[in-house]
Design an enzyme around this catalytic site. Structure first.
Site, PDB file in Angstrom:
ATOM      1  N   PRO A  48       0.800  -1.228   0.000  1.00  0.00           N
ATOM      2  CA  PRO A  48       0.000   0.000   0.000  1.00  0.00           C
ATOM      3  C   PRO A  48       0.834   1.280   0.000  1.00  0.00           C
ATOM      4  O   PRO A  48       1.848   1.359   0.698  1.00  0.00           O
ATOM      5  CB  PRO A  48      -0.796  -0.092   1.304  1.00  0.00           C
ATOM      6  CG  PRO A  48      -0.863  -1.544   1.602  1.00  0.00           C
ATOM      7  CD  PRO A  48       0.395  -2.143   1.053  1.00  0.00           C
ATOM      8  N   ASN A  49       0.363   2.228  -0.764  1.00  0.00           N
ATOM      9  CA  ASN A  49       0.894   3.605  -0.845  1.00  0.00           C
ATOM     10  C   ASN A  49       2.196   3.732  -1.628  1.00  0.00           C
ATOM     11  O   ASN A  49       2.649   4.844  -1.893  1.00  0.00           O
ATOM     12  CB  ASN A  49       1.064   4.213   0.565  1.00  0.00           C
ATOM     13  CG  ASN A  49      -0.264   4.260   1.296  1.00  0.00           C
ATOM     14  OD1 ASN A  49      -1.226   4.822   0.777  1.00  0.00           O
ATOM     15  ND2 ASN A  49      -0.338   3.663   2.471  1.00  0.00           N
ATOM     16  N   ARG A  74       4.972  11.192  -2.246  1.00  0.00           N
ATOM     17  CA  ARG A  74       4.644  11.024  -0.834  1.00  0.00           C
ATOM     18  C   ARG A  74       5.916  11.156   0.005  1.00  0.00           C
ATOM     19  O   ARG A  74       6.858  10.382  -0.165  1.00  0.00           O
ATOM     20  CB  ARG A  74       4.032   9.636  -0.631  1.00  0.00           C
ATOM     21  CG  ARG A  74       3.817   9.234   0.798  1.00  0.00           C
ATOM     22  CD  ARG A  74       3.559   7.720   0.877  1.00  0.00           C
ATOM     23  NE  ARG A  74       3.423   7.281   2.257  1.00  0.00           N
ATOM     24  CZ  ARG A  74       3.690   6.051   2.690  1.00  0.00           C
ATOM     25  NH1 ARG A  74       4.111   5.145   1.835  1.00  0.00           N
ATOM     26  NH2 ARG A  74       3.534   5.738   3.942  1.00  0.00           N
ATOM     27  N   TYR A  91      11.023   8.767   1.704  1.00  0.00           N
ATOM     28  CA  TYR A  91      11.019   7.671   0.731  1.00  0.00           C
ATOM     29  C   TYR A  91      11.853   7.949  -0.523  1.00  0.00           C
ATOM     30  O   TYR A  91      11.988   7.075  -1.380  1.00  0.00           O
ATOM     31  CB  TYR A  91       9.575   7.342   0.323  1.00  0.00           C
ATOM     32  CG  TYR A  91       8.750   6.833   1.478  1.00  0.00           C
ATOM     33  CD1 TYR A  91       8.949   5.539   1.963  1.00  0.00           C
ATOM     34  CD2 TYR A  91       7.805   7.635   2.098  1.00  0.00           C
ATOM     35  CE1 TYR A  91       8.204   5.064   3.036  1.00  0.00           C
ATOM     36  CE2 TYR A  91       7.059   7.173   3.172  1.00  0.00           C
ATOM     37  CZ  TYR A  91       7.264   5.881   3.640  1.00  0.00           C
ATOM     38  OH  TYR A  91       6.541   5.414   4.702  1.00  0.00           O
ATOM     39  N   ASN A 121       8.214  -5.454  -0.307  1.00  0.00           N
ATOM     40  CA  ASN A 121       8.080  -4.260   0.531  1.00  0.00           C
ATOM     41  C   ASN A 121       6.586  -4.116   0.782  1.00  0.00           C
ATOM     42  O   ASN A 121       5.856  -3.591  -0.058  1.00  0.00           O
ATOM     43  CB  ASN A 121       8.625  -3.036  -0.210  1.00  0.00           C
ATOM     44  CG  ASN A 121       8.484  -1.770   0.628  1.00  0.00           C
ATOM     45  OD1 ASN A 121       7.850  -1.775   1.680  1.00  0.00           O
ATOM     46  ND2 ASN A 121       9.076  -0.686   0.146  1.00  0.00           N
ATOM     47  N   ALA A 164       2.904  -0.633   5.180  1.00  0.00           N
ATOM     48  CA  ALA A 164       2.407  -0.742   6.555  1.00  0.00           C
ATOM     49  C   ALA A 164       1.844  -2.125   6.873  1.00  0.00           C
ATOM     50  O   ALA A 164       1.762  -2.507   8.045  1.00  0.00           O
ATOM     51  CB  ALA A 164       1.352   0.339   6.809  1.00  0.00           C
ATOM     52  N   GLU A 190      12.118  -9.477   3.240  1.00  0.00           N
ATOM     53  CA  GLU A 190      11.326  -8.276   3.531  1.00  0.00           C
ATOM     54  C   GLU A 190      12.236  -7.055   3.367  1.00  0.00           C
ATOM     55  O   GLU A 190      13.311  -7.019   3.957  1.00  0.00           O
ATOM     56  CB  GLU A 190      10.851  -8.406   4.983  1.00  0.00           C
ATOM     57  CG  GLU A 190      10.266  -7.185   5.574  1.00  0.00           C
ATOM     58  CD  GLU A 190      10.173  -7.284   7.110  1.00  0.00           C
ATOM     59  OE1 GLU A 190      10.207  -8.386   7.693  1.00  0.00           O
ATOM     60  OE2 GLU A 190      10.082  -6.209   7.719  1.00  0.00           O
ATOM     61  N   HIS A 201      12.569  -2.576   2.955  1.00  0.00           N
ATOM     62  CA  HIS A 201      11.959  -1.264   3.180  1.00  0.00           C
ATOM     63  C   HIS A 201      12.901  -0.202   2.648  1.00  0.00           C
ATOM     64  O   HIS A 201      14.117  -0.311   2.826  1.00  0.00           O
ATOM     65  CB  HIS A 201      11.723  -1.039   4.678  1.00  0.00           C
ATOM     66  CG  HIS A 201      10.920  -2.133   5.307  1.00  0.00           C
ATOM     67  ND1 HIS A 201       9.556  -2.161   5.251  1.00  0.00           N
ATOM     68  CD2 HIS A 201      11.307  -3.266   5.957  1.00  0.00           C
ATOM     69  CE1 HIS A 201       9.121  -3.273   5.846  1.00  0.00           C
ATOM     70  NE2 HIS A 201      10.158  -3.957   6.275  1.00  0.00           N
ATOM     71  N   ARG A 250      11.885   5.026  12.950  1.00  0.00           N
ATOM     72  CA  ARG A 250      10.633   5.767  12.757  1.00  0.00           C
ATOM     73  C   ARG A 250       9.660   5.438  13.899  1.00  0.00           C
ATOM     74  O   ARG A 250      10.096   5.006  14.960  1.00  0.00           O
ATOM     75  CB  ARG A 250      10.072   5.445  11.366  1.00  0.00           C
ATOM     76  CG  ARG A 250      11.048   5.861  10.248  1.00  0.00           C
ATOM     77  CD  ARG A 250      10.494   5.600   8.884  1.00  0.00           C
ATOM     78  NE  ARG A 250       9.274   6.360   8.647  1.00  0.00           N
ATOM     79  CZ  ARG A 250       8.401   6.098   7.679  1.00  0.00           C
ATOM     80  NH1 ARG A 250       8.620   5.085   6.861  1.00  0.00           N
ATOM     81  NH2 ARG A 250       7.321   6.828   7.531  1.00  0.00           N
TER      82      ARG A 250
END
Ligand code: SME
Length: 298
Positions: A17-18, A25, A30, A81, A84, A105, A107, A114
């Protein structure tokens, strides 16, 4: 020697998502690349590893799960990735476990620096590794971890089917040189008395076909009985130059009942060898050592 032509291995690169909004964003977190640009960069390094990358992005948990199910039989590995979803989606965690493919995984941002809710990953335990905070480089390293896992499996399979020690050494070098483009020179040295003697290699011809134990990075790794990583060969007085282009080196002893030899890799990239390179190479050296113990009379 003829090298086997393998079918291109399909690796799934999944964005959650996103991530479709990358570039607009929070670019301070990012980065400025769009998702299309991120995928282009992944495709560029994937091409050098001779894999077939398949890209997928969705904002919907169920769609990602469906995608994993659809591709579970023909894919060789996953770099994901999950955005959330990483932190709370047990359904996605279970899907990753169910498809039984090596997964990493990744990121873009450093999730551990964070908000607290991002420090927990529910999928970490079903992945080979978590790589975070390196931007697009996270995906490259994720791919290297998946390829490392597959390389080890391939070598294990070969070792089950051969009795030839020479063939095993050659296969090990071929797999490494084929799958890791940053490994510019890959070879095996064998211990013979007080010397290391090159057995086989792929890369520029080396003047160092025999190295006394204790000399060079190669000789030091056997003398110390441990892996040595040199991030900058020009800053290490032990280094024996094989090629002017070499910037970094890793040497991993092949140690069973005795030290049989070592895997030596040079890279033209400075600081090319990371924790996961060490793990893959040490695992492969361990498999080789087990095989050599079996083949060698006590
Ligand atoms: N650099 C090695 C010598 C071998 S070449 O890299 C192939 C060393 O310092 O021992």
């Amino acid at each position: 020697m003829k090298s086997k032509i393998l079918p291109m291995r399909r690796i799934l690169f999944i964005h959650g998502p996103n991530l479709n909004l990358l570039g607009e964003r929070e670019p301070e977190i990012y980065g400025h690349l769009t998702l299309a640009q991120v995928n282009e960069q992944i495709a560029a390094f994937a091409a050098k590893c001779q894999i077939d990358p398949v890209f997928f992005q969705s904002n919907h948990e169920g769609q990602i799960i469906d995608f994993l199910h659809e591709h579970r039989r023909e894919a060789a590995g996953i770099v994901i990735n999950a955005g959330a979803l990483t932190h709370y989606s047990y359904a996605l965690r279970d899907a990753l476990e169910s498809v039984q493919l090596p997964a990493v995984e990744v990121h873009l941002s450093d999730i551990h620096r964070r908000e607290a809710f991002r420090h927990v990953s529910v999928m970490r335990e079903v992945c080979l590794a978590q790589i975070s905070g390196l931007g697009v480089e996270s995906y490259r390293r994720g791919l290297e971890v998946v390829l490392g896992f597959l390389a080890r499996k391939e070598l294990q399979q070969f070792l089950r089917e051969t009795k030839s020690v020479d063939a095993a050494y050659r296969q090990c070098v071929q797999i490494l040189k084929r799958d890791f483009p940053k490994y510019d020179w890959a070879g095996i040295y064998l211990v013979e008395g007080e010397e290391l003697v090159v057995h086989n290699y792929i890369g520029a011809p080396t003047p160092h076909t025999r190295i006394p134990i204790g000399q060079g990075i190669c000789g030091a790794a056997v003398a110390e009985e441990q892996t040595i990583i040199v991030a900058d060969v020009n800053a290490d007085p032990r280094y024996l130059a094989c090629s002017l282009e070499t910037k970094s080196e890793i040497v991993v002893p092949i140690q069973g009942r005795r030290i049989y030899g070592e895997i030596d890799i040079d890279s033209h990239t400075p600081d090319a060898f990371h924790h996961h390179d060490r793990e893959t190479l040490e695992d492969m050296a361990l498999d080789m050592a087990g095989f050599l113990d079996e083949q060698t009379p006590k």
